[in-house]
Scaffold this active site. Structure first.
Site, mmCIF file in Angstrom:
data_model
loop_
_atom_site.group_PDB
_atom_site.id
_atom_site.type_symbol
_atom_site.label_atom_id
_atom_site.label_comp_id
_atom_site.label_asym_id
_atom_site.label_seq_id
_atom_site.Cartn_x
_atom_site.Cartn_y
_atom_site.Cartn_z
ATOM 1 N N SER A 145 -1.100 -0.591 4.280
ATOM 2 C CA SER A 145 -1.986 0.513 4.671
ATOM 3 C C SER A 145 -1.857 0.700 6.172
ATOM 4 C CB SER A 145 -3.430 0.142 4.315
ATOM 5 O OG SER A 145 -4.353 1.028 4.925
ATOM 6 N N TYR A 158 -10.801 -5.660 3.821
ATOM 7 C CA TYR A 158 -9.623 -4.813 3.550
ATOM 8 C C TYR A 158 -8.637 -4.896 4.710
ATOM 9 C CZ TYR A 158 -7.115 -0.572 1.981
ATOM 10 O OH TYR A 158 -6.174 0.325 1.541
HETATM 11 P P1 NAD Z 1 -6.619 3.390 -7.112
HETATM 12 O O1 NAD Z 1 -8.023 2.908 -7.204
HETATM 13 O O2 NAD Z 1 -6.279 4.708 -7.722
HETATM 14 O O3 NAD Z 1 -5.598 2.331 -7.713
HETATM 15 C C1 NAD Z 1 -5.813 0.943 -7.628
HETATM 16 C C2 NAD Z 1 -5.103 0.282 -8.780
HETATM 17 O O4 NAD Z 1 -5.347 -1.125 -8.706
HETATM 18 C C3 NAD Z 1 -5.619 0.742 -10.155
HETATM 19 O O5 NAD Z 1 -4.567 0.807 -11.081
HETATM 20 C C4 NAD Z 1 -6.580 -0.374 -10.531
HETATM 21 O O6 NAD Z 1 -6.779 -0.498 -11.927
HETATM 22 C C5 NAD Z 1 -5.832 -1.565 -9.965
HETATM 23 N N1 NAD Z 1 -6.676 -2.744 -9.819
HETATM 24 C C6 NAD Z 1 -7.867 -2.865 -9.176
HETATM 25 N N2 NAD Z 1 -8.356 -4.100 -9.341
HETATM 26 C C7 NAD Z 1 -7.457 -4.774 -10.094
HETATM 27 C C8 NAD Z 1 -7.384 -6.095 -10.613
HETATM 28 N N3 NAD Z 1 -8.359 -6.982 -10.386
HETATM 29 N N4 NAD Z 1 -6.318 -6.436 -11.343
HETATM 30 C C9 NAD Z 1 -5.331 -5.540 -11.605
HETATM 31 N N5 NAD Z 1 -5.343 -4.284 -11.143
HETATM 32 C C10 NAD Z 1 -6.384 -3.917 -10.405
HETATM 33 O O7 NAD Z 1 -6.290 3.366 -5.555
HETATM 34 P P2 NAD Z 1 -4.998 3.773 -4.703
HETATM 35 O O8 NAD Z 1 -5.493 4.565 -3.565
HETATM 36 O O9 NAD Z 1 -3.925 4.325 -5.565
HETATM 37 O O10 NAD Z 1 -4.575 2.339 -4.112
HETATM 38 C C11 NAD Z 1 -3.347 1.718 -4.395
HETATM 39 C C12 NAD Z 1 -2.928 0.866 -3.205
HETATM 40 O O11 NAD Z 1 -2.689 1.722 -2.074
HETATM 41 C C13 NAD Z 1 -3.992 -0.151 -2.762
HETATM 42 O O12 NAD Z 1 -3.370 -1.361 -2.409
HETATM 43 C C14 NAD Z 1 -4.587 0.507 -1.536
HETATM 44 O O13 NAD Z 1 -5.135 -0.428 -0.648
HETATM 45 C C15 NAD Z 1 -3.368 1.193 -0.959
HETATM 46 N N6 NAD Z 1 -3.677 2.282 -0.027
HETATM 47 C C16 NAD Z 1 -4.404 3.345 -0.427
HETATM 48 C C17 NAD Z 1 -4.684 4.341 0.490
HETATM 49 C C18 NAD Z 1 -5.491 5.547 0.121
HETATM 50 O O14 NAD Z 1 -5.885 6.285 1.039
HETATM 51 N N7 NAD Z 1 -5.757 5.818 -1.144
HETATM 52 C C19 NAD Z 1 -4.224 4.232 1.797
HETATM 53 C C20 NAD Z 1 -3.468 3.125 2.160
HETATM 54 C C21 NAD Z 1 -3.201 2.153 1.235
#
Ligand code: NAD
Length: 263
Positions: A145, A158
């Site tokens: 991130s 985080y």
């Molecule tokens: P999201 O909530 O759509 O996806 C998260 C995924 O992780 C889902 O499939 C969820 O079921 C899974 N998950 C959560 N807890 C879990 C567990 N205990 N075991 C197995 N799976 C689990 O969110 P996203 O935004 O797509 O996030 C995906 C990644 O991208 C994360 O690591 C997040 O930190 C990173 N990220 C997101 C953003 C953003 O702005 N959305 C920015 C930077 C980084």
């Protein structure tokens, strides 16, 4: 599934929604067998598997491993490598968020975020590396991130986990640089997925402002382009890192954040 040991295989943690699902779809569209993982409604997940299998004519399997549980992660890694006979690409993407001032941050939320956003990647990597090193080809892509490079208030767990995964990425890259295995981190800025939508009310409460103000003046304030990154942009980046063209990109911490961390 049919046995397709010659098909390249990719495993994406947390791929039932958001960025992970877009990455899974991009790899399926490019002929990879795919292992999906994540939480969610069983029927919805079955529907995703069926859609990807029928659309892209590749094998797609789902494993429900909870990324907080090392034994379940080990089971998933063994199943994936047994069914496909190999694992070429590992994308550590599962992640959760919790927003609160540090003095109010529940210790169990700290433990959960460190387990899912950081320690799970240690477990998947340690189990993926031997096969990749044997075959002299592998790609490990960690979805970190912008918060792996800079901090924001109220996100102590985080930000700590994402800085941690940046360090893990560099270490693995050095350990296996001679084995045809690369390890890189993608650092997205804000992507409008469930993870971001869910934190808007909490941010509003912590800061005492409206939810619209959080979107405009907190989230997009950080991004000079004033636009969210899209899940497809992150997926294309991951696909590129898995290509042979990216063989010399190793240990890199790569931003896709509209200029956020250039400031
Ligand atoms: P999201 O909530 O759509 O996806 C998260 C995924 O992780 C889902 O499939 C969820 O079921 C899974 N998950 C959560 N807890 C879990 C567990 N205990 N075991 C197995 N799976 C689990 O969110 P996203 O935004 O797509 O996030 C995906 C990644 O991208 C994360 O690591 C997040 O930190 C990173 N990220 C997101 C953003 C953003 O702005 N959305 C920015 C930077 C980084």
């Amino acid at each position: 599934m049919s046995s397709q040991t010659s098909t390249k295989a990719a495993l994406i943690t947390g791929s039932t929604s958001g960025i992970g699902l877009a990455i899974a779809e991009a790899f399926a569209a490019n002929g990879y067998g795919v292992v999906l993982n994540g939480l969610g409604d069983t029927d919805d997940i079955k529907a995703i598997c069926t859609r990807l299998t029928t659309t892209y004519k590749v094998d797609v399997i789902y494993h429900p491993a909870n990324m907080m549980k090392p034994d379940e992660i080990a089971d998933m890694m063994a199943l994936a490598q047994n069914l496909f006979g190999r694992l070429d690409v590992l994308v550590n993407n599962a992640g959760v968020q919790f927003v609160a001032p540090v003095e109010e941050f529940p210790p169990e939320k700290w433990d959960q975020i460190i387990a899912i956003n950081l320690s799970s990647a240690f477990h998947t990597i340690r189990l993926a590396i031997p096969g990749m090193a044997d075959r002299k080809w592998g790609r490990i892509i960690n979805i970190a991130s912008a918060h792996g490079l800079v901090a924001s208030p109220f996100k102590s767990a985080y930000v700590a986990a994402k800085h941690g995964i940046v360090g893990l990425t560099k270490t693995i890259a050095l350990e296996h640089a001679r084995d045809g295995v690369t390890c890189n981190a993608i650092c997205p800025g804000y992507v409008l997925t469930g993870l971001v939508q869910a934190q808007i009310p909490d941010q509003a409460k912590s800061r005492g402002i409206s939810e619209e103000d959080v979107i405009q003046n907190v989230l997009l304030a950080a991004q000079p382009t004033k636009q969210f990154v899209t899940v497809d942009q992150v997926a294309s980046f991951a696909l590129y890192l898995a290509s042979d063209a990216a063989a010399q990109i190793n240990g890199a911490i790569l931003t896709i954040d509209g200029g956020w961390t250039a400031q």
